[in-house]
Design a protein around this motif. Sequence first.
Motif, PDB file in Angstrom:
ATOM      1  N   VAL A 172      32.224  41.023  26.593  1.00  0.00           N
ATOM      2  CA  VAL A 172      32.881  39.748  26.867  1.00  0.00           C
ATOM      3  C   VAL A 172      32.688  38.852  25.644  1.00  0.00           C
ATOM      4  CG1 VAL A 172      33.012  37.788  28.439  1.00  0.00           C
ATOM      5  CG2 VAL A 172      32.373  40.051  29.317  1.00  0.00           C
ATOM      6  N   VAL A 173      33.778  38.550  24.957  1.00  0.00           N
ATOM      7  CA  VAL A 173      33.723  37.823  23.691  1.00  0.00           C
ATOM      8  C   VAL A 173      34.220  36.401  23.899  1.00  0.00           C
ATOM      9  CG1 VAL A 173      34.500  37.771  21.297  1.00  0.00           C
ATOM     10  CG2 VAL A 173      34.099  39.972  22.434  1.00  0.00           C
ATOM     11  N   THR A 174      33.345  35.440  23.590  1.00  0.00           N
ATOM     12  CA  THR A 174      33.677  34.020  23.741  1.00  0.00           C
ATOM     13  C   THR A 174      33.189  33.278  22.504  1.00  0.00           C
ATOM     14  OG1 THR A 174      33.312  34.242  26.126  1.00  0.00           O
ATOM     15  CG2 THR A 174      33.506  32.005  25.243  1.00  0.00           C
ATOM     16  N   GLY A 175      34.095  32.588  21.845  1.00  0.00           N
ATOM     17  CA  GLY A 175      33.713  31.838  20.648  1.00  0.00           C
ATOM     18  C   GLY A 175      33.135  32.716  19.554  1.00  0.00           C
ATOM     19  N   GLY A 176      33.566  33.953  19.501  1.00  0.00           N
ATOM     20  CA  GLY A 176      33.081  34.877  18.478  1.00  0.00           C
ATOM     21  C   GLY A 176      31.810  35.611  18.855  1.00  0.00           C
ATOM     22  N   ALA A 177      31.114  35.169  19.916  1.00  0.00           N
ATOM     23  CA  ALA A 177      29.884  35.829  20.360  1.00  0.00           C
ATOM     24  C   ALA A 177      30.209  36.833  21.446  1.00  0.00           C
ATOM     25  CB  ALA A 177      28.882  34.806  20.879  1.00  0.00           C
ATOM     26  N   SER A 178      29.519  37.987  21.404  1.00  0.00           N
ATOM     27  CA  SER A 178      29.799  39.063  22.346  1.00  0.00           C
ATOM     28  C   SER A 178      28.642  39.233  23.320  1.00  0.00           C
ATOM     29  CB  SER A 178      30.041  40.375  21.588  1.00  0.00           C
ATOM     30  OG  SER A 178      30.338  41.418  22.480  1.00  0.00           O
ATOM     31  N   ASP A 179      28.980  39.359  24.589  1.00  0.00           N
ATOM     32  CA  ASP A 179      27.994  39.555  25.649  1.00  0.00           C
ATOM     33  C   ASP A 179      28.345  40.853  26.370  1.00  0.00           C
ATOM     34  OD1 ASP A 179      26.096  39.335  27.622  1.00  0.00           O
ATOM     35  OD2 ASP A 179      27.214  37.848  28.792  1.00  0.00           O
ATOM     36  N   ARG A 180      27.446  41.839  26.288  1.00  0.00           N
ATOM     37  CA  ARG A 180      27.739  43.141  26.905  1.00  0.00           C
ATOM     38  C   ARG A 180      27.293  43.149  28.358  1.00  0.00           C
ATOM     39  NH1 ARG A 180      27.536  48.515  23.492  1.00  0.00           N
ATOM     40  NH2 ARG A 180      29.353  47.366  22.728  1.00  0.00           N
ATOM     41  N   ARG A 181      28.203  43.535  29.248  1.00  0.00           N
ATOM     42  CA  ARG A 181      27.931  43.616  30.679  1.00  0.00           C
ATOM     43  C   ARG A 181      28.125  45.049  31.162  1.00  0.00           C
ATOM     44  NH1 ARG A 181      28.880  38.428  33.032  1.00  0.00           N
ATOM     45  NH2 ARG A 181      28.635  36.838  31.401  1.00  0.00           N
ATOM     46  N   LYS A 182      27.313  45.464  32.142  1.00  0.00           N
ATOM     47  CA  LYS A 182      27.431  46.798  32.714  1.00  0.00           C
ATOM     48  C   LYS A 182      27.817  46.700  34.179  1.00  0.00           C
ATOM     49  CE  LYS A 182      23.759  49.290  33.840  1.00  0.00           C
ATOM     50  NZ  LYS A 182      22.568  50.179  33.784  1.00  0.00           N
ATOM     51  N   LEU A 183      28.867  47.438  34.553  1.00  0.00           N
ATOM     52  CA  LEU A 183      29.285  47.548  35.938  1.00  0.00           C
ATOM     53  C   LEU A 183      29.026  48.975  36.406  1.00  0.00           C
ATOM     54  CD1 LEU A 183      32.770  45.783  35.689  1.00  0.00           C
ATOM     55  CD2 LEU A 183      30.523  44.730  36.030  1.00  0.00           C
ATOM     56  N   VAL A 184      28.430  49.115  37.567  1.00  0.00           N
ATOM     57  CA  VAL A 184      28.178  50.435  38.142  1.00  0.00           C
ATOM     58  C   VAL A 184      29.257  50.700  39.179  1.00  0.00           C
ATOM     59  CG1 VAL A 184      26.557  51.903  39.389  1.00  0.00           C
ATOM     60  CG2 VAL A 184      25.709  50.235  37.720  1.00  0.00           C
ATOM     61  N   VAL A 185      30.116  51.663  38.891  1.00  0.00           N
ATOM     62  CA  VAL A 185      31.254  51.980  39.750  1.00  0.00           C
ATOM     63  C   VAL A 185      30.922  53.221  40.558  1.00  0.00           C
ATOM     64  CG1 VAL A 185      33.709  52.568  39.786  1.00  0.00           C
ATOM     65  CG2 VAL A 185      32.833  50.990  38.046  1.00  0.00           C
ATOM     66  N   THR A 186      31.030  53.110  41.874  1.00  0.00           N
ATOM     67  CA  THR A 186      30.714  54.243  42.752  1.00  0.00           C
ATOM     68  C   THR A 186      31.822  54.541  43.747  1.00  0.00           C
ATOM     69  OG1 THR A 186      29.594  52.798  44.351  1.00  0.00           O
ATOM     70  CG2 THR A 186      28.236  53.771  42.602  1.00  0.00           C
ATOM     71  N   GLN A 187      32.777  53.638  43.916  1.00  0.00           N
ATOM     72  CA  GLN A 187      33.835  53.799  44.906  1.00  0.00           C
ATOM     73  C   GLN A 187      35.192  53.897  44.214  1.00  0.00           C
ATOM     74  OE1 GLN A 187      32.873  54.104  48.109  1.00  0.00           O
ATOM     75  NE2 GLN A 187      30.756  53.736  47.428  1.00  0.00           N
ATOM     76  N   ARG A 188      36.181  54.376  44.959  1.00  0.00           N
ATOM     77  CA  ARG A 188      37.512  54.510  44.371  1.00  0.00           C
ATOM     78  C   ARG A 188      38.146  53.151  44.100  1.00  0.00           C
ATOM     79  NH1 ARG A 188      40.076  59.557  44.268  1.00  0.00           N
ATOM     80  NH2 ARG A 188      42.134  58.566  44.303  1.00  0.00           N
ATOM     81  N   THR A 189      37.798  52.139  44.875  1.00  0.00           N
ATOM     82  CA  THR A 189      38.318  50.790  44.656  1.00  0.00           C
ATOM     83  C   THR A 189      37.173  49.801  44.747  1.00  0.00           C
ATOM     84  OG1 THR A 189      40.466  51.383  45.618  1.00  0.00           O
ATOM     85  CG2 THR A 189      39.963  49.045  45.412  1.00  0.00           C
ATOM     86  N   GLU A 190      36.971  49.041  43.678  1.00  0.00           N
ATOM     87  CA  GLU A 190      35.902  48.052  43.666  1.00  0.00           C
ATOM     88  C   GLU A 190      36.347  46.812  42.898  1.00  0.00           C
ATOM     89  OE1 GLU A 190      31.743  49.211  43.485  1.00  0.00           O
ATOM     90  OE2 GLU A 190      32.393  51.196  42.827  1.00  0.00           O
ATOM     91  N   SER A 191      35.787  45.678  43.300  1.00  0.00           N
ATOM     92  CA  SER A 191      36.048  44.416  42.615  1.00  0.00           C
ATOM     93  C   SER A 191      34.715  43.797  42.210  1.00  0.00           C
ATOM     94  CB  SER A 191      36.813  43.450  43.531  1.00  0.00           C
ATOM     95  OG  SER A 191      38.100  43.957  43.830  1.00  0.00           O
ATOM     96  N   PHE A 192      34.652  43.335  40.975  1.00  0.00           N
ATOM     97  CA  PHE A 192      33.440  42.726  40.439  1.00  0.00           C
ATOM     98  C   PHE A 192      33.753  41.297  40.020  1.00  0.00           C
ATOM     99  CE2 PHE A 192      33.279  47.260  39.703  1.00  0.00           C
ATOM    100  CZ  PHE A 192      31.991  47.616  40.066  1.00  0.00           C
ATOM    101  N   ALA A 193      32.823  40.408  40.279  1.00  0.00           N
ATOM    102  CA  ALA A 193      32.948  39.023  39.850  1.00  0.00           C
ATOM    103  C   ALA A 193      31.699  38.660  39.056  1.00  0.00           C
ATOM    104  CB  ALA A 193      33.100  38.090  41.054  1.00  0.00           C
TER     105      ALA A 193
END
Length: 849
Positions: free
Chosen positions: A497-518
């Motif tokens: 996730v890049v904001t103002g030139g700075a990058s923030d790495r996020r990890k999402l763990v996906v286990t289902q066929r359909t998932e939503s992350f916030a």
Amino acid sequence: MGHQRVHERCGCGNAREMAAGGRPFAFAGTPRNFERDRPFAIERLSADVALDVAKKSIRATASLAVRRVDADAEAIDLDAVGFTLESVELDGRPATHRYDGRVLSVAIGKNVQNATIRVAYRATPRRGLYFLEPDEHVADRPRQVWSQCQEEDARHWLPCHDKPHVKMATEITVTAPAGWKVLGNGELTKEHGSSFTWTMKEPHPSYLLTLVAGEFSVLEADAGGIPLTYWVPKGREEDGKHTFEKTPKMIEHFGKLLGVKYPWNKYAQVVVSDFIFGGMENTTATTLYEHTLLDPRARIDITSDDLIAHELAHQWFGDYVTCRDWSEGWLNEGFATYMEHVWREKALGRDEYEFGLLGDLESYTAEAAGRYRRPIVCQDWDAPLDLFDRHLYEKGGLVLHMLRTELGDAFWRGIRSYLEAHKNGIVETRDLMRALEAASGKSLGRFFEQWVHKPGHPELDVAIGWSDGVLTCDVKQTQAAQDGVPQAFELQLWLDVVTGGASDRRKLVVTQRTESFALPCAQRPDHVVVDPELRVLGEVVVKAPGDMLRNQLKNGKSARARYLAAQALARTDDPPTIEALAERLRDEKEFWGTRHEVAGALAKLRSSEAYAVLASQTKTKHPKVRRAIAAALGSFKTSEALEALKPLALGDESYLVQSDAARSIGKTKQQAALDVLIDVVDRKSWADVVSVGALDGLAASRDDRAVPHVIARTRYGHPTRARRAAILALPKIAEVRRARETLEDLLDDKDPYLRVDVVRALADLGDPKARPALRNKLETDLDPRVRRRIREALRDLGGDGKRAVEQLREELDKLRGEHAELKSRLSKVEAQNGKAPAQKASKKTKPRR
């Protein structure tokens, strides 16, 4: 497009597959394969082989030193195909034996613990050992003899236990015609006149035995005290020096990285003619096909480094440690494929490494969609060569990339332990897994179960949005069900996730066929890079706001971030997107792979504005970018596109640019295309790539006038690669009966690769009347690749075949082009009226708990 490999490799060609829904890998009746019994260990194989070049035969004596393992065994079975036996002895006395033309069974008394079996025989091998000579159609073919024993073809010229799990010391004495040189495994321990003895003290399996005889120039080099030789045809010495010059650095780099120095006494690379693979990693002495050598013009944008690195890596992975069974062959080929990328990373940088992986991912997923899906480790096969495919090579290499990315430095520590623990031995997947677990402290059972022992891969639709301080990421797995059961892969989906030139790495763990992350995100990001390190071995389709994607294309910190944005923007045809893509394409400082993907995105947009951008860059400096532009221009069915392509096809300095330009000229479907393609179809080029591109172009043109030109080039005497291209072109342009009868006549050609393409062409044609000819060939053809293709064709043959499918695709393609032009006109009108193109609002979702 252009990041596909240009070289064939050991056992895996570069056939282009068409999507057909991903059939099952195994046929009805396909057996499940297990290791064969080993009641006796073969500790040494010695052979004295006299070559009769005129008769394409040998007279030989082989001695095998064996040691009892099974106390109750009464005989040893040796693979020996088509021999005329002169005598069989056990410890110097006539032996009781039985021979059925394929297996020689020699009786050994239960009280005998160690014995020497001596077999004197004559043979005219139909596989395993090949005799070359010129003829009236191919006058420049050299006189040579060379072996190719993988997978189980040593049995055609040597009696042996022809499986990878039996390793032995070897000594081969070869008597060749006067003036010839002979290359074998290990050390040249004796040379007397035209007789040469090569001794390999360390154990290795029968499929890695080698014999090469002929007239060669031998170039010498050194890699930290390891003697190197490059055997090349006379007159190609300079090309040989340039082609192989990086070998010493490869040996040094691989040794340091793996923690195990090059394990043998020498390394030779020999270039032969008409070799059936791109290369073969025989222990200490790799055999390579003639296209490995590059002339100065080929070296503009072609390298043999990938092929050389692949076969060199096998000296560790396959030769030093060997797969226990062909079902575990990825431990040979997956590693060799991955080490190609490792060398590219060292020599050319991270961008080249990642772009090479992208090409492998596309190759594997094309096979998974077009032919079949199978586990990497698979015991269900009719012949071992069935397994030597994109799953074994490309998917296997990608699995290793995923492991390295996940484990970091522990990956290389684990590989070192794996190599040291199994030195000169045999391995299976669990050995690799345990070594990596011990080095990293991580449990990898789930990883190997999902990516190695089960078929398929995830297909993800990922939607990115932002609203009210929340970054949303909706993930949907769309891959087809396996055996009727919806399958969900468990995976880590990383975001930058890049904001103002700075990058923030996020990890999402996906286990289902359909998932939503916030995800909490106070400020709207400039852009979000999905899967920045290629941790998802699958297809990922990203949907994100257009301004984010354009920002990613312009400001992404890695080339991968930028070309992923280009791929995603291929679905958005508006003036800001066209201008953003144009800016990247024009930037000569941009990594060529990013510009390559930009050209592909513009080709998919197909608007007049997209065409104008591409046409303006046909003289760009980088040949790989020109190649991508040439390929992209084939998406435009206009006379203007033809005129833009003509200079590239007729006079570009790059063979590959000429080839892709010729291919695209045919795709323009213009009446004037034929004359241009006939002009270039017989031009000499490296590996005949220009001829192949022209023949592909003639096929794509659908011009009836091209038929006699294509049929003429299917005949023996034309270059092999051109013949293969002509064969695959026939179903697309010739009348069905004429095409079928021409192809059926070619089913008996000597070249197995060509016969594979004949079968593919008959399947593409879709004429059920080809079934009898295919069935007859299935019963007699010795090559497992051909038999596999025939079985696939007989399973699928019927109806109108792929010709009808392609016609429907072309009609759809035409409609898409017209639709793209209408969208472009609408965007112009909206821009003139001061309206911005409508964008869908991002979907709000609740945080995932």
